[in-house]
Scaffold this motif. Structure first.
Motif, PDB file in Angstrom:
ATOM      1  N   UNK B  64      40.554  -2.111  -6.805  1.00 33.01           N
ATOM      2  CA  UNK B  64      41.278  -0.971  -6.274  1.00 33.01           C
ATOM      3  C   UNK B  64      40.501  -0.431  -5.080  1.00 33.01           C
ATOM      4  N   UNK B 267      36.940   5.093   7.319  1.00 29.80           N
ATOM      5  CA  UNK B 267      37.296   5.233   5.906  1.00 29.80           C
ATOM      6  C   UNK B 267      38.210   6.425   5.624  1.00 29.80           C
TER       7      UNK B 267
ATOM      8  N   UNK C 383      33.219   6.186   2.174  1.00 26.87           N
ATOM      9  CA  UNK C 383      33.601   4.779   2.001  1.00 26.87           C
ATOM     10  C   UNK C 383      35.049   4.665   1.550  1.00 26.87           C
ATOM     11  N   UNK C 384      35.505   3.425   1.432  1.00 25.44           N
ATOM     12  CA  UNK C 384      36.868   3.179   0.962  1.00 25.44           C
ATOM     13  C   UNK C 384      36.874   2.937  -0.537  1.00 25.44           C
ATOM     14  N   UNK C 385      37.835   3.444  -1.239  1.00 26.67           N
ATOM     15  CA  UNK C 385      38.868   4.382  -0.807  1.00 26.67           C
ATOM     16  C   UNK C 385      38.298   5.784  -0.666  1.00 26.67           C
ATOM     17  N   UNK C 386      38.513   6.423   0.469  1.00 31.12           N
ATOM     18  CA  UNK C 386      37.917   7.730   0.715  1.00 31.12           C
ATOM     19  C   UNK C 386      38.663   8.816  -0.049  1.00 31.12           C
ATOM     20  N   UNK C 388      39.551  11.577   1.059  1.00 29.69           N
ATOM     21  CA  UNK C 388      40.640  12.059   1.900  1.00 29.69           C
ATOM     22  C   UNK C 388      41.930  11.273   1.706  1.00 29.69           C
ATOM     23  N   UNK C 389      41.815   9.944   1.786  1.00 32.54           N
ATOM     24  CA  UNK C 389      43.070   9.180   1.715  1.00 32.54           C
ATOM     25  C   UNK C 389      43.635   9.192   0.298  1.00 32.54           C
ATOM     26  N   UNK C 390      42.768   9.234  -0.723  1.00 36.64           N
ATOM     27  CA  UNK C 390      43.275   9.300  -2.098  1.00 36.64           C
ATOM     28  C   UNK C 390      44.044  10.606  -2.331  1.00 36.64           C
ATOM     29  N   UNK C 393      47.366  10.622  -0.719  1.00 39.16           N
ATOM     30  CA  UNK C 393      48.395   9.868  -1.441  1.00 39.16           C
ATOM     31  C   UNK C 393      48.866  10.616  -2.676  1.00 39.16           C
ATOM     32  N   UNK C 411      44.095   9.942 -10.526  1.00 39.49           N
ATOM     33  CA  UNK C 411      44.175   8.911  -9.493  1.00 39.49           C
ATOM     34  C   UNK C 411      43.031   9.050  -8.490  1.00 39.49           C
ATOM     35  N   UNK C 415      39.796   6.601  -8.353  1.00 36.66           N
ATOM     36  CA  UNK C 415      39.623   5.906  -7.070  1.00 36.66           C
ATOM     37  C   UNK C 415      38.226   6.116  -6.527  1.00 36.66           C
TER      38      UNK C 415
END
Lengths: 279, 307, 425
Positions: B64, B267, C383-386, C388-390, C393, C411, C415
């Motif tokens: 993931x 990122x 880093x990914x998944x950051x 912010x982006x989590x 979403x 979630x 993440x």
């Protein structure tokens, strides 16, 4: 009139109506784009469908003053002209050799080139970017031009080799008896006969090269080297709330290609069709 | 004498071939292979430097969010390809069939159908994004004036509608290409064949079924494979209509936009680093390559056997 | 045929050389001028920034500052690629903490300690957002922003509504507006960063306990699935019922235009939007801070360290760029910035009178509040998944009822746990 005749007529009318609706669905959005670019933001809200109150070029003038649009335009022309010119020269010479001479690697070379038609160059972007940085060619028009040429080669070789093969061998043989060298034969015998095919190659490559957005987005950073599509994206982002201006930006990006197409549409169709039937 | 002449021929042949071979190899073939090599590297910068073996692929296929994003892009891309293929082949064929009949203005219809194809995908995407704006876009206003206000949807905000909308916009733009190809195919049918059929009393439908469709089968293949290659590397339409974030929440993410975001974004905006980006592009290559092989098998090799 | 095409090409080339020489002339006219480029993610500010830069150019007539912003979504990718390939702008807007850190860790940013000793006098919390642990400073802390709720006074007056203090009052106001057929919030979910950066960080902080909880989250002593954070998710989820039809497809710019032109009663936004909203013709603008849970609670105020101004270490005009950076850290710039861009709060030490009444309110709210920054911005977005982006979403999915608040929180938590060490234990 017979029943059969009436039926035929009805069918024709319905076909005509179908095609008319389709044409409207194409022309309306494009027309809307042009018309809206002449409206004020207020008009866009209050009178979205109608004609603008006046055809003043306010948005276009603003566009030219706030951005270096002429520079972007110039860059796009330079990229397109140099790419197309080079594609024509190097693919016609290569195709001449592939079509008229026998040597061991001939078939392999032909397939080697033609295979490029199904390889999307975008998938090599990271490595090309690396190459450009190493060559210090990043952020120059050269980077976009050379990629444009590389993409154009496979199709050029494909079309031109076929075309040169159809030129009768007797013509070259006659010239050879007159003492012409092979390069001279290429120049005075082949090239004049090749013109329609060269035009097709140029026309087919014109649209993707002029409209390319991906490589300019990755390579070009300075304002002085931006091309029209890249500038379109930038200006669209910068002036999102100025709707009239945004529509002017889109119109400016579309006018050159559409005019070019409308003037040369017959040749577009011929060039592309020949590609379709051979493919 | 002949020997010398032969040598000259060879030199000019090399000179004639070299520029094309050089540019094509250095800027197209090698980069594709080199990108595959770079997919085995990792690093923060623009050029990945640290060799990590197949780590990037392990991440991409098992972890993931990498796995989830890739599967999402893959399934979106398949749907996208399906919609575009259906629309472009069916409408494209029928429009081509119609404009090759004796109809007033058929030259005009032919000419106009190709007009959107000349525009950049970017411009078309931006234009339709404005047209579909929920607050003042003209599309919803048209629906209202037709009394269809109940059918207004958040076109670009709902993953159920956003992806099909993008696919329809792309089909709208490239319909001209299909029309052109099918028109060329129908025009290429020798007139004697059609005339003979008409003399035998064939109806237009019979003509369509027994003469036209069989002879344009290879063109279906060409149109479809071009759409396939185009759609699995499609980026511009997502950029223009849904941003590189493939709004809503990756609902319109295609391989092209995934590749760009993974490779070039930070990122915070969903970036994964260049090495991962190269891994994504390698997966894309594998997909396109498979598709082309399938096409060659069905349309090309079989066709040649019949020759 | 080929003749016509080549004719056309010749004409185009002649035209392009003409424009080329025209461009050349322009440069020749201002021969001694050095042009430095300045990039930011603030495309909305072009005209205002040009006015600010005009003051600088008057002082330094030999330097021309070209403001070239890139839209927010694309900014980081483009700016970073430019810097790393030596083709970037001379002056850049740098985001705080990790997003900026990636850039200066890569060596693309000029270290400022030596040239700008006055940075020591800046608030340390702000300086820290753009410096390394060993004290190397890479940007002038320039802009802090706050988050709150804008409203139209005319619409509030029409129904006799008052600025709510508590969440329950806030919900009651929203309900009244909804019952009267008004569009309550000009809010959308298309550009998902707004859902997290503005709505969750801004309005959620009062629920999860602001800075204290954020610190515990960073250290791994709290989870996003713990009750305080979960309450924030639940509160944010309640807002959705008041969103306009089609909010799923409403992008950031459309949200601003919708509220700015008076088509909705309220708008949860950032202080940086004040100028834009006023430009759109809002004359009855009001503002209140994020409502607290219980009457008398201390406001947990998201006062985010937003933008630092940094210098490209590979600038072609390092002296001129440094001159500009120095000016940016001066009180003169601070005053100009706050006058031109109300809602941008400078960190430059000094007392600056604020002209804008709402900007005053925004800064006033800070006086008896506990300040914090965006929830998962520091460390958790490296880093990914950051984070912010989590978050970006999870929240829209919660609004669309694809996730319950519990699932949304889980979630993001899960993440982050894939790479964020304190969450792994």
């Amino acid at each position: 009139m017979t029943r059969h005749g009436i039926k035929r007529r009805l069918i024709k009318i319905s076909l005509f109506s179908f095609l008319s609706i389709y044409t409207v669905s194409i022309l309306y959005p494009i027309l809307l784009m042009f018309l809206t670019s002449f409206k004020t933001t207020r008009e866009i809200f209050t009178n979205p469908f109608g004609l603008p109150a006046s055809f003043e070029f306010t948005s276009y003038i603003k566009l030219l003053t706030i951005s270096n649009y002429l520079t972007y335009f110039r860059n796009s022309i330079i990229v397109t002209v140099i790419s197309l010119g080079t594609i024509i020269v190097i693919t016609s010479t290569a195709s001449f050799v592939l079509a008229k001479y026998n040597f061991r690697w001939k078939n392999f070379l032909y397939l080697f080139f033609v295979a490029g038609m199904i390889i999307p160059i975008r998938l090599g972007t990271i490595s090309i970017l690396k190459l450009m940085i190493e060559m210090h060619a990043n952020d120059t028009l050269f980077s976009v031009i050379i990629v444009g040429i590389a993409v154009g080669i496979p199709f050029g070789v494909f079309i031109l080799t076929d075309f040169i093969k159809m030129i009768p061998e007797e013509l070259s043989a006659a010239a050879r008896i007159d003492g012409c060298t092979e390069p001279t034969i290429f120049r005075i015998v082949i090239i004049p006969l090749l013109r329609p095919a060269l035009a097709a190659v140029a026309i087919i490559n014109y649209i993707p090269i002029w409209n390319d957005f991906w490589f300019p987005l990755v390579f070009l950073k300075s304002d002085s080297v931006k091309t029209v599509p890249l500038a379109t994206a930038l200006l669209f982002g910068q002036y999102q709330t100025n709707y009239a201006l945004v529509f002017a930006v889109l119109s400016m990006a579309s006018i050159p290609v559409m005019l070019f197409y409308l003037v040369f549409s017959k040749h577009f169709v011929q060039g592309l069709s020949s590609g379709a039937l051979k493919g | 004498m002949p020997g010398k002449k032969k040598k000259e021929v060879k030199l000019f042949m090399v000179l004639f071939l070299l520029p094309a071979i050089f540019i094509y190899t250095l800027f197209l073939l090698i980069p594709i292979l080199d990108s595959m090599r770079l997919s085995l590297y990792s690093g923060q910068g623009l050029i990945p430097t640290e060799f990590v073996g197949f780590d990037n692929y392990v991440k991409l296929f098992t972890q993931f969010p990498f796995k989830d994003r890739m599967i999402n892009a893959f399934s979106n891309n398949i749907k996208f390809f399906f919609i575009v293929t259906l629309i472009q082949n069916i409408f494209g064929f029928f429009i081509a069939f119609f404009v090759t009949r004796k109809i007033i203005g058929k030259g005009f219809f032919r000419k106009i159908s190709f007009l959107p194809t000349t525009l950049s995908v970017l411009v078309v995407g931006f234009l339709f994004k404005l047209i579909l704006n929920p607050a003042w876009g003209i599309f919803d206003k048209i629906l209202v004036s037709l009394g269809l206000e109940n059918f207004i949807l958040p076109w670009l905000g709902n993953p159920l509608t956003a992806l099909p909308v993008l696919a329809i916009v792309v089909s709208w733009q490239f319909m001209g290409e299909s029309v052109l190809f099918y028109t060329a195919g129908i025009d290429a049918i020798p007139e004697e064949v059609t005339e003979a059929a008409l003399i035998d009393g064939a109806s237009p439908l019979q003509e369509l079924w027994y003469i036209i469709i069989p002879s344009i089968l290879p063109i279906i293949g060409i149109v479809t494979i071009l759409i396939f290659i185009g759609d699995f590397t499609q980026f511009d339409i997502v950029y223009a209509m849904s941003t590189t974030q493939a709004n809503p929440a990756f609902g319109t993410d295609l391989f092209g936009s995934l590749f760009y975001r993974a490779a070039f974004s930070t990122p915070v905006r969903g970036g994964w680093g260049m090495g991962m980006g190269a891994a994504v592009s390698t997966v894309m290559f594998a997909i396109v390559f498979t598709g082309v092989m399938v096409w060659l098998y069905f349309f090309k090799l079989k066709g040649q056997k019949n020759d | 045929m080929i003749k016509r095409i080549s004719m056309l090409l010749v004409v185009l080339l002649v035209f392009s050389t003409f424009t080329l020489s025209a461009g050349g002339n322009k440069e020749a006219a201002g021969e001694e001028k050095v042009q430095i480029t300045f990039t930011s993610w603030r495309t909305e500010d072009i005209e205002r920034m040009n006015r600010i830069n005009a003051v600088f150019m008057e002082k330094f007539p030999n330097i021309e500052v070209l403001f070239q912003p890139i839209n927010d979504n694309e900014y980081d990718a483009q700016m970073r690629a430019g810097l790393e390939t030596g083709t970037g702008a001379d002056i850049i807007f740098l985001r705080s903490y990790d997003t900026g850190r990636i850039v200066y860790d890569g060596g693309s940013i000029y270290e400022l300690n030596k040239d700008l000793p006055n940075l020591e006098g800046f608030p340390s919390a702000a300086v820290k957002a753009w410096s390394t642990e060993d004290g190397k400073i890479y940007a002038v802390p320039s802009v802090g922003v706050t988050h709150g709720i804008y409203y139209h006074k005319d619409i509030f007056d029409k129904y006799g509504l008052k600025e709510p203090e508590t969440w329950d009052e806030f919900m009651a106001v929203a309900q009244t507006l909804k019952d009267n057929g008004e569009v309550v919030f000009a809010q959308g979910a298309l550009d998902d960063w707004t859902c997290y950066e503005v709505v969750f960080s801004g309005l959620g902080a009062n629920f999860y306990g602001g800075e204290a909880s954020r610190q515990k989250l960073i250290s791994g002593d709290m989870k996003l699935t713990d009750k305080p954070f979960l309450d924030a998710f639940k509160a944010v989820d309640q807002l959705q019922q008041f969103f306009p039809k089609g909010y799923e497809a409403l992008d950031y710019v459309s949200m601003q235009t919708m509220f700015g032109t008076g088509q909705a009663a309220m708008f949860m936004g950032g202080s940086w939007e004040l100028g834009i909203l006023e430009d759109l013709g809002s004359t009855d603008l009001g503002w209140f801070a994020p409502p607290v849970v219980n009457k008398g609670d201390t406001l947990q105020y998201c006062f985010h360290v937003d933008a630092g101004i940094a210098m490209n270490s590979k600038s072609n005009h390092p002296e001129e760029a440094l001159e500009y950076i120095k000016w940016v850290s001066s009180p003169e710039y601070a005053q100009l910035l706050m006058d031109e861009l109300p809602g941008f709060f400078s960190y430059t030490p000094g007392d600056y009178p604020l002209k804008n009444a709402i900007a005053k309110e925004m800064i006033g709210a800070a006086s008896d509040a506990v300040l914090t920054v965006r929830t998962v911005w520091e460390k958790m977005s490296a880093q990914s998944p950051s984070g912010n982006s989590l978050m970006g979403e999870a929240i829209p999915k919660m609004w669309k009822d694809e996730y319950t608040p519990e699932e949304a929180a889980a979630y993001v938590q899960d993440g982050l746990a894939t790479w964020y060490a304190p969450f792994k234990k």
